[in-house]
Motif scaffolding. Structure first.
Motif, mmCIF file in Angstrom:
data_model
loop_
_atom_site.group_PDB
_atom_site.id
_atom_site.type_symbol
_atom_site.label_atom_id
_atom_site.label_comp_id
_atom_site.label_asym_id
_atom_site.label_seq_id
_atom_site.Cartn_x
_atom_site.Cartn_y
_atom_site.Cartn_z
ATOM 1 N N ASP A 75 1.158 -1.296 0.231
ATOM 2 C CA ASP A 75 -0.351 -0.301 0.130
ATOM 3 C C ASP A 75 0.673 0.950 0.199
ATOM 4 O O ASP A 75 1.495 1.183 0.215
ATOM 5 N N GLU A 76 0.424 2.303 0.133
ATOM 6 C CA GLU A 76 1.308 3.628 -0.085
ATOM 7 C C GLU A 76 -0.197 4.865 0.371
ATOM 8 O O GLU A 76 -0.933 4.586 -0.064
ATOM 9 N N ARG A 77 0.587 6.173 0.556
ATOM 10 C CA ARG A 77 0.237 7.379 0.964
ATOM 11 C C ARG A 77 -0.171 7.593 -0.500
ATOM 12 O O ARG A 77 0.802 7.916 -0.791
ATOM 13 N N CYS A 78 -0.977 8.686 -0.524
ATOM 14 C CA CYS A 78 -1.369 9.030 -1.925
ATOM 15 C C CYS A 78 -0.808 10.818 -1.645
ATOM 16 O O CYS A 78 -1.386 12.212 -1.138
ATOM 17 N N VAL A 79 0.580 10.340 -1.813
ATOM 18 C CA VAL A 79 1.948 11.562 -1.566
ATOM 19 C C VAL A 79 2.942 11.760 -2.241
ATOM 20 O O VAL A 79 3.340 10.662 -2.778
ATOM 21 N N LEU A 145 6.048 -13.190 -1.407
ATOM 22 C CA LEU A 145 5.925 -13.012 0.315
ATOM 23 C C LEU A 145 5.475 -11.551 0.278
ATOM 24 O O LEU A 145 5.529 -10.534 -0.877
ATOM 25 N N VAL A 146 4.789 -11.178 1.325
ATOM 26 C CA VAL A 146 4.220 -9.895 0.676
ATOM 27 C C VAL A 146 4.283 -9.243 3.256
ATOM 28 O O VAL A 146 3.878 -10.403 3.781
ATOM 29 N N LEU A 147 4.186 -8.290 3.222
ATOM 30 C CA LEU A 147 4.477 -8.418 4.197
ATOM 31 C C LEU A 147 3.779 -7.419 4.752
ATOM 32 O O LEU A 147 3.436 -6.249 3.999
ATOM 33 N N LEU A 148 3.162 -7.413 5.622
ATOM 34 C CA LEU A 148 2.800 -6.783 6.226
ATOM 35 C C LEU A 148 2.440 -5.750 7.732
ATOM 36 O O LEU A 148 3.334 -6.907 8.526
ATOM 37 N N GLY A 149 1.506 -4.509 8.390
ATOM 38 C CA GLY A 149 1.858 -4.502 9.586
ATOM 39 C C GLY A 149 0.540 -4.872 10.008
ATOM 40 O O GLY A 149 -0.533 -5.087 9.010
ATOM 41 N N LEU A 150 -0.280 -4.113 11.028
ATOM 42 C CA LEU A 150 -1.302 -4.291 11.867
ATOM 43 C C LEU A 150 -1.122 -2.891 12.403
ATOM 44 O O LEU A 150 -0.970 -1.847 13.206
ATOM 45 N N GLY A 151 -2.161 -1.977 12.279
ATOM 46 C CA GLY A 151 -3.223 -0.519 13.133
ATOM 47 C C GLY A 151 -4.028 -1.088 14.144
ATOM 48 O O GLY A 151 -4.071 -2.026 14.130
ATOM 49 N N GLU A 152 -3.991 0.114 15.407
ATOM 50 C CA GLU A 152 -4.399 -0.039 16.498
ATOM 51 C C GLU A 152 -6.226 -0.339 15.813
ATOM 52 O O GLU A 152 -6.737 -1.312 17.163
ATOM 53 N N ASP A 153 -6.763 -0.562 14.914
ATOM 54 C CA ASP A 153 -7.607 -0.632 14.919
ATOM 55 C C ASP A 153 -8.226 -1.742 14.053
ATOM 56 O O ASP A 153 -9.045 -1.952 12.945
ATOM 57 N N GLY A 154 -6.777 -2.284 13.717
ATOM 58 C CA GLY A 154 -7.077 -4.098 12.819
ATOM 59 C C GLY A 154 -6.833 -3.348 11.279
ATOM 60 O O GLY A 154 -7.304 -4.364 10.741
ATOM 61 N N HIS A 155 -6.550 -2.646 11.361
ATOM 62 C CA HIS A 155 -6.483 -2.303 9.346
ATOM 63 C C HIS A 155 -5.220 -2.845 9.119
ATOM 64 O O HIS A 155 -3.966 -3.171 9.832
ATOM 65 N N THR A 156 -5.376 -3.051 8.070
ATOM 66 C CA THR A 156 -3.362 -4.191 7.735
ATOM 67 C C THR A 156 -3.236 -3.735 5.928
ATOM 68 O O THR A 156 -4.550 -3.145 5.200
ATOM 69 N N ALA A 157 -2.484 -3.291 5.601
ATOM 70 C CA ALA A 157 -2.182 -2.290 4.183
ATOM 71 C C ALA A 157 -2.461 -1.005 3.932
ATOM 72 O O ALA A 157 -2.826 -0.521 5.454
ATOM 73 N N SER A 158 -4.002 -1.129 3.599
ATOM 74 C CA SER A 158 -4.253 0.509 3.798
ATOM 75 C C SER A 158 -5.939 0.149 2.884
ATOM 76 O O SER A 158 -6.564 0.629 2.873
ATOM 77 N N LEU A 159 -6.497 -1.444 3.986
ATOM 78 C CA LEU A 159 -7.345 -2.281 4.022
ATOM 79 C C LEU A 159 -7.995 -1.423 5.591
ATOM 80 O O LEU A 159 -7.486 -1.997 6.416
ATOM 81 N N PHE A 160 -8.775 -0.082 5.603
ATOM 82 C CA PHE A 160 -9.477 -0.097 6.631
ATOM 83 C C PHE A 160 -10.595 -0.109 6.855
ATOM 84 O O PHE A 160 -11.086 -1.552 6.048
ATOM 85 N N PRO A 161 -10.860 -0.310 8.443
ATOM 86 C CA PRO A 161 -12.791 -1.242 8.253
ATOM 87 C C PRO A 161 -13.952 -0.455 7.650
ATOM 88 O O PRO A 161 -13.232 0.941 7.480
ATOM 89 N N HIS A 162 -14.852 -1.392 7.209
ATOM 90 C CA HIS A 162 -15.540 -0.852 6.356
ATOM 91 C C HIS A 162 -15.048 -0.281 4.976
ATOM 92 O O HIS A 162 -15.938 0.075 4.144
ATOM 93 N N ALA A 163 -14.040 -1.136 4.496
ATOM 94 C CA ALA A 163 -13.202 -0.159 3.110
ATOM 95 C C ALA A 163 -14.414 -1.270 1.937
ATOM 96 O O ALA A 163 -14.248 -2.493 1.938
ATOM 97 N N HIS A 164 -13.969 -0.770 0.670
ATOM 98 C CA HIS A 164 -15.052 -0.701 -0.285
ATOM 99 C C HIS A 164 -13.785 -2.592 -0.937
ATOM 100 O O HIS A 164 -13.849 -3.130 -1.731
#
Ligand code: 6PG
Length: 252
Positions: A75-79, A145-164
């Motif tokens: 994933d990437e931030r749009c910057v 291999l896919v490396l992933l992290g975990l956000g405090e809200d349970g997101h990973t990559a830029s897959l956030f809760p309720h994301a399409h």
């Protein structure tokens, strides 16, 4: 029931990092020997930076012929790529600028582009790389291999809760505005990540402990805990935790 995973709890982030680096190099050696190239998608955020720095150490970087390694991002931030928030910039500074790897092997998400155009461009780049026509519905992009992290809200990559993107089955890359971080993000979809041969979560810190327990031991609820959407079909799913992040797990 959450996906079966092998969970490793390490004394601290340094031990976790060394183990992850060893896993990376061993996997890469084996895959390159078997198929000639190693295709990895990097995680962003803070946690993986020590791993990338470790992979840049002279005693480690000499163990691989990086011309056989292709680097993508989960994933990437749009910057722009030189923005402090860029996952690409972090990996370049920590690792890629310190090894000999062909520029053509570094496949960044173009955070400077209009988000939907950037997602479509990466989707096209992935399909061209893996040799799959856009019209093909199959998800035959297979990262080694896919490396992933975990956000405090349970997101990973830029897959956030309720994301399409959590239920996207056709596109490999999605762009979404994420209100909780007030920015557009680009992300691989679970459908693509779940075709990987190996998925490795790297999670450290006590502030992640509750969510790690929810994801690994709680009821299946991927819409609110997107990390639970990561269920590789035939691939291996592993979690590398430090003691603080794994502190609430049963019997580990
Ligand atoms: C990102 C990451 C994101 C990250 C988690 C954990 O772009 O921020 O891809 O999914 O892995 O938010 O971030 P930390 O490692 O910084 O805690």
């Amino acid at each position: 029931m959450p996906a079966a995973a092998d969970v490793h709890v390490f004394a601290d982030l340094e031990c976790l990092t060394r183990a992850a680096a060893q896993r990376f190099v061993e996997d890469a050696h084996a895959v390159i020997a078997a198929r000639g190239r190693f295709i990895v998608a990097l995680a962003g955020g803070v946690t993986p930076r020590p791993l990338y720095e470790h992979l840049a150490r002279p005693d480690v970087t000499g163990q691989l012929d990086w011309s056989n390694v292709h680097v993508f991002w989960s994933d990437e931030r749009c910057v722009p790529p030189d923005d402090d928030r860029s996952n690409y910039r972090m990996a370049r500074n920590a690792w890629l600028d310190h090894i000999v790897i062909p520029e053509a092997n570094v496949h960044r998400l173009r955070g400077e582009m209009e988000p939907h155009a950037a997602a479509a461009a990466y989707d096209d780049e992935l399909r061209a790389f893996f040799g799959v026509a856009r019209s093909a519905a199959d998800m035959s992009a297979t990262f080694d291999l896919v490396l992933l992290g975990l956000g405090e809200d349970g997101h990973t990559a830029s897959l956030f809760p309720h994301a399409h993107a959590l239920t996207e089955q056709d596109r490999w890359v999605c762009a979404e505005y994420v209100a909780r971080v007030a920015m557009w993000r680009l992300t691989l979809t679970p459908a693509v990540i779940n075709r990987a041969r190996d998925v490795l979560f790297l999670v450290a810190g006590a502030r992640k402990a509750a969510r790690v327990k929810d994801v690994l031991e709680g009821p299946l609820a991927p819409d609110t805990l997107p990390a639970q959407a990561i269920r590789p079909g035939d691939g291996r799913l592993s979690w590398f935790l430090d003691a603080a992040a794994g502190g609430r797990l049963q019997d580990r």
